[in-house]
Design a protein around this motif. Sequence first.
Motif, PDB file in Angstrom:
ATOM      1  N   ASN A 247      33.039  42.525  46.409  1.00 22.08           N
ATOM      2  CA  ASN A 247      34.095  41.769  45.733  1.00 22.08           C
ATOM      3  C   ASN A 247      33.870  40.271  45.832  1.00 22.08           C
ATOM      4  O   ASN A 247      34.145  39.531  44.890  1.00 22.08           O
ATOM      5  CB  ASN A 247      35.470  42.193  46.251  1.00 22.08           C
ATOM      6  CG  ASN A 247      35.920  43.474  45.569  1.00 22.08           C
ATOM      7  OD1 ASN A 247      36.482  43.426  44.486  1.00 22.08           O
ATOM      8  ND2 ASN A 247      35.598  44.609  46.150  1.00 22.08           N
ATOM      9  N   ASN A 250      30.979  39.586  43.345  1.00 22.20           N
ATOM     10  CA  ASN A 250      31.382  39.663  41.934  1.00 22.20           C
ATOM     11  C   ASN A 250      32.362  38.569  41.560  1.00 22.20           C
ATOM     12  O   ASN A 250      32.466  38.192  40.407  1.00 22.20           O
ATOM     13  CB  ASN A 250      31.990  41.028  41.640  1.00 22.20           C
ATOM     14  CG  ASN A 250      30.938  42.109  41.626  1.00 22.20           C
ATOM     15  OD1 ASN A 250      29.879  41.911  41.034  1.00 22.20           O
ATOM     16  ND2 ASN A 250      31.184  43.206  42.288  1.00 22.20           N
ATOM     17  N   GLU A 252      35.402  38.417  40.927  1.00 20.76           N
ATOM     18  CA  GLU A 252      36.272  38.690  39.787  1.00 20.76           C
ATOM     19  C   GLU A 252      37.666  38.197  40.165  1.00 20.76           C
ATOM     20  O   GLU A 252      38.408  38.883  40.855  1.00 20.76           O
ATOM     21  CB  GLU A 252      36.284  40.188  39.492  1.00 20.76           C
ATOM     22  CG  GLU A 252      37.227  40.499  38.387  1.00 20.76           C
ATOM     23  CD  GLU A 252      36.724  41.640  37.511  1.00 20.76           C
ATOM     24  OE1 GLU A 252      37.495  42.078  36.669  1.00 20.76           O
ATOM     25  OE2 GLU A 252      35.572  42.059  37.681  1.00 20.76           O
ATOM     26  N   TYR A 254      41.164  37.493  40.911  1.00 19.45           N
ATOM     27  CA  TYR A 254      42.099  38.588  40.775  1.00 19.45           C
ATOM     28  C   TYR A 254      43.270  38.265  39.855  1.00 19.45           C
ATOM     29  O   TYR A 254      43.919  39.153  39.359  1.00 19.45           O
ATOM     30  CB  TYR A 254      42.546  39.104  42.141  1.00 19.45           C
ATOM     31  CG  TYR A 254      43.817  38.524  42.677  1.00 19.45           C
ATOM     32  CD1 TYR A 254      45.009  39.233  42.548  1.00 19.45           C
ATOM     33  CD2 TYR A 254      43.831  37.296  43.310  1.00 19.45           C
ATOM     34  CE1 TYR A 254      46.187  38.711  43.031  1.00 19.45           C
ATOM     35  CE2 TYR A 254      45.001  36.777  43.789  1.00 19.45           C
ATOM     36  CZ  TYR A 254      46.175  37.476  43.647  1.00 19.45           C
ATOM     37  OH  TYR A 254      47.329  36.955  44.111  1.00 19.45           O
ATOM     38  N   LYS A 256      42.651  36.360  37.184  1.00 20.78           N
ATOM     39  CA  LYS A 256      41.973  36.076  35.911  1.00 20.78           C
ATOM     40  C   LYS A 256      42.264  34.675  35.384  1.00 20.78           C
ATOM     41  O   LYS A 256      42.033  34.399  34.215  1.00 20.78           O
ATOM     42  CB  LYS A 256      42.367  37.081  34.817  1.00 20.78           C
ATOM     43  CG  LYS A 256      42.326  38.516  35.248  1.00 20.78           C
ATOM     44  CD  LYS A 256      40.937  39.085  35.097  1.00 20.78           C
ATOM     45  CE  LYS A 256      40.936  40.581  35.362  1.00 20.78           C
ATOM     46  NZ  LYS A 256      39.719  41.076  35.893  1.00 20.78           N
ATOM     47  N   GLY A 324      41.038  44.848  38.828  1.00 21.76           N
ATOM     48  CA  GLY A 324      39.582  44.978  38.867  1.00 21.76           C
ATOM     49  C   GLY A 324      39.132  44.990  40.308  1.00 21.76           C
ATOM     50  O   GLY A 324      39.605  44.236  41.127  1.00 21.76           O
ATOM     51  N   PRO A 337      35.493  48.311  36.525  1.00 23.89           N
ATOM     52  CA  PRO A 337      36.374  48.333  37.693  1.00 23.89           C
ATOM     53  C   PRO A 337      36.996  49.716  37.871  1.00 23.89           C
ATOM     54  O   PRO A 337      37.235  50.419  36.894  1.00 23.89           O
ATOM     55  CB  PRO A 337      37.453  47.304  37.338  1.00 23.89           C
ATOM     56  CG  PRO A 337      36.848  46.436  36.309  1.00 23.89           C
ATOM     57  CD  PRO A 337      35.860  47.279  35.563  1.00 23.89           C
TER      58      PRO A 337
END
Length: 444
Positions: A247, A250, A252, A254, A256, A324, A337
Amino acid sequence: MEHKTFAITGIPVPAGQPVPVRREVSQWATSTDPQDQIQVSLFVRAVKKMQLRDPLKNELSFYRIAGIHGLPAKRWNHAPSPDGFYCAHNTYQFPTWHRPYLMLYEQVLHDIMVQEVIEEGISDPAIKATWTAAADTWRLPFWDWAIKQQDTQELGLPNLLSEANVKILKVGDTETEPFDNPLYKFVNRLPVGKDKWEKVAMGDPRMGKYKIQAENFDKSIGTSRWAKPDDSEWAKGKVDNKMVNENIKNAEWYKKLLAGSIADNVARLLTDDYFLDYNKFSSTRYAKHNSNGSDPCATEWLSLEMVHNNIHMWVGGYTGTSTGGYTSDSEDEDDEPVKGETFDGHMANVPVAGFDPVFYLHHANVDRILAIWHFLSDKWINPGDSIYTEDLRPFTKDEQGSYHSSQFMSDEKQWGYTYPELTAGATKDSVKQRVWELYGHPMM
Ligand code: TYR
């Protein structure tokens, strides 16, 4: 005053020496320098001893210090009861509240190193002097989650935070021994009779009254990362560091709202745009008050607290559906995800985040970014703002109950520590250069 309060002063700087440095954990833990190796041994042992202190009798036990942040929402240090929790989030006090919190943790660990580990374990005066000098120049290490770790050469947790067992120097010796790693997870124990321990849930009713926000934390006796709260292993504390690392890699975001790598965002926080205003830099509060559309530009969303929030979620774990997340067995970077899986862990939940020992190294990095920002911007909280002088409860600077306040928190060197980038001789240019080397050009 009826009672003495705990004076958070920072660890004294040894006479005639430069202000000691909080070190990057993966470099420090793999260093071959004898003094570094002594410090790592002292640190790990001190955390363990703090974790074994009686949570019912000792306010300086790991359980009670971790519990200042959120649960058990109990009075600490004779301060008035917290209004909810003591910790400050989504407010401009976020960075300044956590500064004396870390100083407390650091100071208590130093006391344990000197008064317990060294005092009880070493009799030879010369060896004792060497180990004491190492303890006196030790400062809390930071985990720089934006860069590859020295030992793994990858983004994620360094071994000192991810291995269940570590090798550290025997007390007063130059040989190592395996040690049950207290930074892997915290297991809550109460001493019951001589040499006997009872394991109790972190939210055990004996610990006081509180409200649980996330389910099943009242059953956990050990801290978890990316565990399933209904798993039979949840109570013991289940740690999936592979998930943490994926995580972090990546990144990503959370919510966004942010994009790019963690390093991109740290770099951006340390550019001119952020040197104008403490509020904009410091807290998610700013975006809440200043955004006027569903797609505000990054400078309105990105704050130190926002980056920090995401790290909490990536370490603790969260449900895949809404945000995700990646399973530990997904080899393929392009995997979708996970849908519908429920993960949780202490770091992802404000009420219990302080129980995971990684919390303090994560926050040391947050504090470091604050220190670098202050050095480059010469800015702090506006003296006209009420939080400038407000008490940072429950943290007192003396034994008479005077509270710390944000006003006097800006100069970390005054509190007995600094960071590698800010040591004597640092200039704005040298610091900018270093930020550039570490985090690269901010995403445009
Ligand atoms: N609650 C924060 C969020 O949702 C994340 C967080 C978790 C922050 C634990 C702090 C903390 O201690 O963004």
